[in-house]
Scaffold this motif. Structure first.
Motif, mmCIF file in Angstrom:
data_model
loop_
_atom_site.group_PDB
_atom_site.id
_atom_site.type_symbol
_atom_site.label_atom_id
_atom_site.label_comp_id
_atom_site.label_asym_id
_atom_site.label_seq_id
_atom_site.Cartn_x
_atom_site.Cartn_y
_atom_site.Cartn_z
ATOM 1 N N LEU A 36 -9.661 24.474 -18.800
ATOM 2 C CA LEU A 36 -9.319 24.118 -17.420
ATOM 3 C C LEU A 36 -10.068 24.996 -16.416
ATOM 4 C CD1 LEU A 36 -5.470 23.558 -17.758
ATOM 5 C CD2 LEU A 36 -7.205 21.825 -17.299
ATOM 6 N N ILE A 37 -10.146 26.298 -16.702
ATOM 7 C CA ILE A 37 -10.860 27.201 -15.790
ATOM 8 C C ILE A 37 -12.336 26.851 -15.744
ATOM 9 C CG2 ILE A 37 -11.609 29.604 -15.495
ATOM 10 C CD1 ILE A 37 -8.780 30.425 -16.440
ATOM 11 N N LEU A 38 -12.936 26.563 -16.893
ATOM 12 C CA LEU A 38 -14.349 26.192 -16.919
ATOM 13 C C LEU A 38 -14.585 24.890 -16.152
ATOM 14 C CD1 LEU A 38 -17.184 26.834 -17.975
ATOM 15 C CD2 LEU A 38 -16.622 25.482 -20.002
ATOM 16 N N ALA A 39 -13.690 23.933 -16.297
ATOM 17 C CA ALA A 39 -13.820 22.664 -15.565
ATOM 18 C C ALA A 39 -13.743 22.896 -14.058
ATOM 19 C CB ALA A 39 -12.723 21.696 -16.016
ATOM 20 N N ILE A 40 -12.833 23.757 -13.629
ATOM 21 C CA ILE A 40 -12.704 24.047 -12.201
ATOM 22 C C ILE A 40 -13.954 24.759 -11.689
ATOM 23 C CG2 ILE A 40 -11.409 25.405 -10.501
ATOM 24 C CD1 ILE A 40 -8.900 24.799 -12.187
ATOM 25 N N VAL A 41 -14.463 25.712 -12.454
ATOM 26 C CA VAL A 41 -15.654 26.456 -12.031
ATOM 27 C C VAL A 41 -16.848 25.520 -11.882
ATOM 28 C CG1 VAL A 41 -17.333 28.193 -12.791
ATOM 29 C CG2 VAL A 41 -14.891 28.692 -12.888
ATOM 30 N N ILE A 42 -17.037 24.609 -12.830
ATOM 31 C CA ILE A 42 -18.160 23.669 -12.746
ATOM 32 C C ILE A 42 -18.008 22.762 -11.527
ATOM 33 C CG2 ILE A 42 -19.243 21.674 -13.872
ATOM 34 C CD1 ILE A 42 -18.711 23.077 -16.538
ATOM 35 N N SER A 43 -16.806 22.277 -11.275
ATOM 36 C CA SER A 43 -16.573 21.420 -10.113
ATOM 37 C C SER A 43 -16.785 22.180 -8.804
ATOM 38 C CB SER A 43 -15.159 20.842 -10.153
ATOM 39 O OG SER A 43 -15.006 19.994 -11.259
ATOM 40 N N VAL A 44 -16.357 23.426 -8.749
ATOM 41 C CA VAL A 44 -16.533 24.227 -7.535
ATOM 42 C C VAL A 44 -18.014 24.518 -7.309
ATOM 43 C CG1 VAL A 44 -16.082 26.497 -6.525
ATOM 44 C CG2 VAL A 44 -14.213 25.193 -7.504
ATOM 45 N N LEU A 45 -18.768 24.789 -8.360
ATOM 46 C CA LEU A 45 -20.213 24.993 -8.205
ATOM 47 C C LEU A 45 -20.879 23.738 -7.637
ATOM 48 C CD1 LEU A 45 -21.124 27.028 -11.410
ATOM 49 C CD2 LEU A 45 -21.016 27.841 -9.051
ATOM 50 N N ASN A 46 -20.449 22.582 -8.105
ATOM 51 C CA ASN A 46 -20.957 21.323 -7.553
ATOM 52 C C ASN A 46 -20.623 21.220 -6.064
ATOM 53 O OD1 ASN A 46 -21.984 18.580 -7.577
ATOM 54 N ND2 ASN A 46 -19.847 17.934 -7.564
ATOM 55 N N PHE A 47 -19.416 21.582 -5.699
ATOM 56 C CA PHE A 47 -18.981 21.539 -4.306
ATOM 57 C C PHE A 47 -19.787 22.514 -3.449
ATOM 58 C CE2 PHE A 47 -15.887 22.723 -0.921
ATOM 59 C CZ PHE A 47 -15.773 21.478 -0.332
ATOM 60 N N LEU A 48 -20.076 23.701 -3.986
ATOM 61 C CA LEU A 48 -20.876 24.675 -3.246
ATOM 62 C C LEU A 48 -22.305 24.179 -3.034
ATOM 63 C CD1 LEU A 48 -19.631 28.021 -4.824
ATOM 64 C CD2 LEU A 48 -19.145 27.132 -2.534
ATOM 65 N N ILE A 70 -27.942 11.948 -0.135
ATOM 66 C CA ILE A 70 -28.052 10.976 -1.227
ATOM 67 C C ILE A 70 -28.868 11.540 -2.391
ATOM 68 C CG2 ILE A 70 -28.779 8.639 -1.833
ATOM 69 C CD1 ILE A 70 -26.439 8.736 0.129
ATOM 70 N N GLY A 71 -30.021 12.145 -2.067
ATOM 71 C CA GLY A 71 -30.828 12.738 -3.125
ATOM 72 C C GLY A 71 -30.126 13.905 -3.792
ATOM 73 N N GLY A 72 -29.435 14.706 -2.988
ATOM 74 C CA GLY A 72 -28.668 15.818 -3.534
ATOM 75 C C GLY A 72 -27.542 15.355 -4.431
ATOM 76 N N MET A 73 -26.984 14.195 -4.096
ATOM 77 C CA MET A 73 -25.924 13.642 -4.929
ATOM 78 C C MET A 73 -26.442 13.326 -6.333
ATOM 79 S SD MET A 73 -23.409 10.448 -3.963
ATOM 80 C CE MET A 73 -23.647 10.777 -2.245
ATOM 81 N N GLY A 74 -27.641 12.750 -6.391
ATOM 82 C CA GLY A 74 -28.244 12.439 -7.693
ATOM 83 C C GLY A 74 -28.566 13.689 -8.489
ATOM 84 N N ILE A 75 -29.117 14.684 -7.812
ATOM 85 C CA ILE A 75 -29.445 15.943 -8.495
ATOM 86 C C ILE A 75 -28.175 16.644 -8.968
ATOM 87 C CG2 ILE A 75 -30.391 18.258 -8.114
ATOM 88 C CD1 ILE A 75 -32.453 16.897 -6.254
ATOM 89 N N LEU A 79 -27.007 17.685 -12.773
ATOM 90 C CA LEU A 79 -26.600 19.047 -13.109
ATOM 91 C C LEU A 79 -25.191 19.084 -13.697
ATOM 92 C CD1 LEU A 79 -28.004 21.041 -10.059
ATOM 93 C CD2 LEU A 79 -28.828 21.105 -12.420
ATOM 94 N N MET A 80 -24.302 18.271 -13.133
ATOM 95 C CA MET A 80 -22.934 18.205 -13.656
ATOM 96 C C MET A 80 -22.915 17.623 -15.064
ATOM 97 S SD MET A 80 -20.567 19.160 -11.324
ATOM 98 C CE MET A 80 -19.161 18.130 -11.439
ATOM 99 N N LEU A 81 -23.717 16.596 -15.282
ATOM 100 C CA LEU A 81 -23.805 15.995 -16.609
ATOM 101 C C LEU A 81 -24.299 17.016 -17.626
ATOM 102 C CD1 LEU A 81 -23.568 13.413 -18.306
ATOM 103 C CD2 LEU A 81 -25.924 12.920 -17.691
ATOM 104 N N ALA A 82 -25.311 17.783 -17.259
ATOM 105 C CA ALA A 82 -25.831 18.816 -18.152
ATOM 106 C C ALA A 82 -24.778 19.898 -18.407
ATOM 107 C CB ALA A 82 -27.094 19.431 -17.563
ATOM 108 N N PHE A 102 -11.533 18.654 -15.393
ATOM 109 C CA PHE A 102 -12.767 18.321 -14.697
ATOM 110 C C PHE A 102 -12.585 17.080 -13.836
ATOM 111 C CE2 PHE A 102 -16.869 16.128 -14.538
ATOM 112 C CZ PHE A 102 -17.624 17.117 -13.929
ATOM 113 N N PHE A 103 -11.963 16.047 -14.391
ATOM 114 C CA PHE A 103 -11.761 14.806 -13.642
ATOM 115 C C PHE A 103 -10.885 15.038 -12.417
ATOM 116 C CE2 PHE A 103 -9.273 10.928 -12.824
ATOM 117 C CZ PHE A 103 -10.304 10.088 -12.484
#
Length: 128
Positions: A36-48, A70-75, A79-82, A102-103
């Motif tokens: 759960l902590i790892l999922a939150i950290v990954i989501s927060v990094l995406n938000f940042l 829009i381009g940043g959304m794709g990138i 990154l989130m997928l990876a 994560f969801f």
């Protein structure tokens, strides 16, 4: 930084602290808590990453703004997928806890992203 972004980041930090306390109190298993902590950290990094691209592009031309959003959304999606793939494949986190956390956190922060863009666009209209 926008007030909404600060609220989202503060809630994220509080949630991570609460999960850590639950793990130390043995109320939550270490595997699920770490997932759960790892999922939150990954989501927060995406938000940042979103906040960085939004703050950079909000005062630029419409073309640059759309390119970054829009381009940043794709990138960010790639990154989130990876990050999710690496977390599941190599870090051997609890799959159900990780996907669930994560969801939930991704949707929560996505709602904040949409509201920040909406208010940012309204601010751009009033400036013109």
């Amino acid at each position: 930084m926008q007030k909404k972004a600060k609220i989202a980041l503060i809630l994220s930090v509080i949630t991570i602290i609460l999960l850590s306390l639950l793990i130390f109190a043995n109320s939550l298993s270490v595997e699920i808590g770490n997932a759960l902590i790892l999922a939150i950290v990954i989501s927060v990094l995406n938000f940042l990453l979103f906040l960085g691209s939004f703050n950079y592009s909000v005062k630029k031309s419409n073309k640059i703004f759309l390119l970054f959003i829009i381009g940043g959304m794709g990138i960010r999606l790639l990154l989130m997928l990876a990050a999710v793939f690496i977390s599941i494949k190599f870090l051997k986190v609890d799959l159900v806890g990780f996907i669930f956390g994560f969801f939930i956190w991704y949707v929560f922060l996505l709602i904040y992203e949409i509201s920040i863009v909406r208010f940012g666009l309204e601010g751009r209209k009033t400036q013109q």
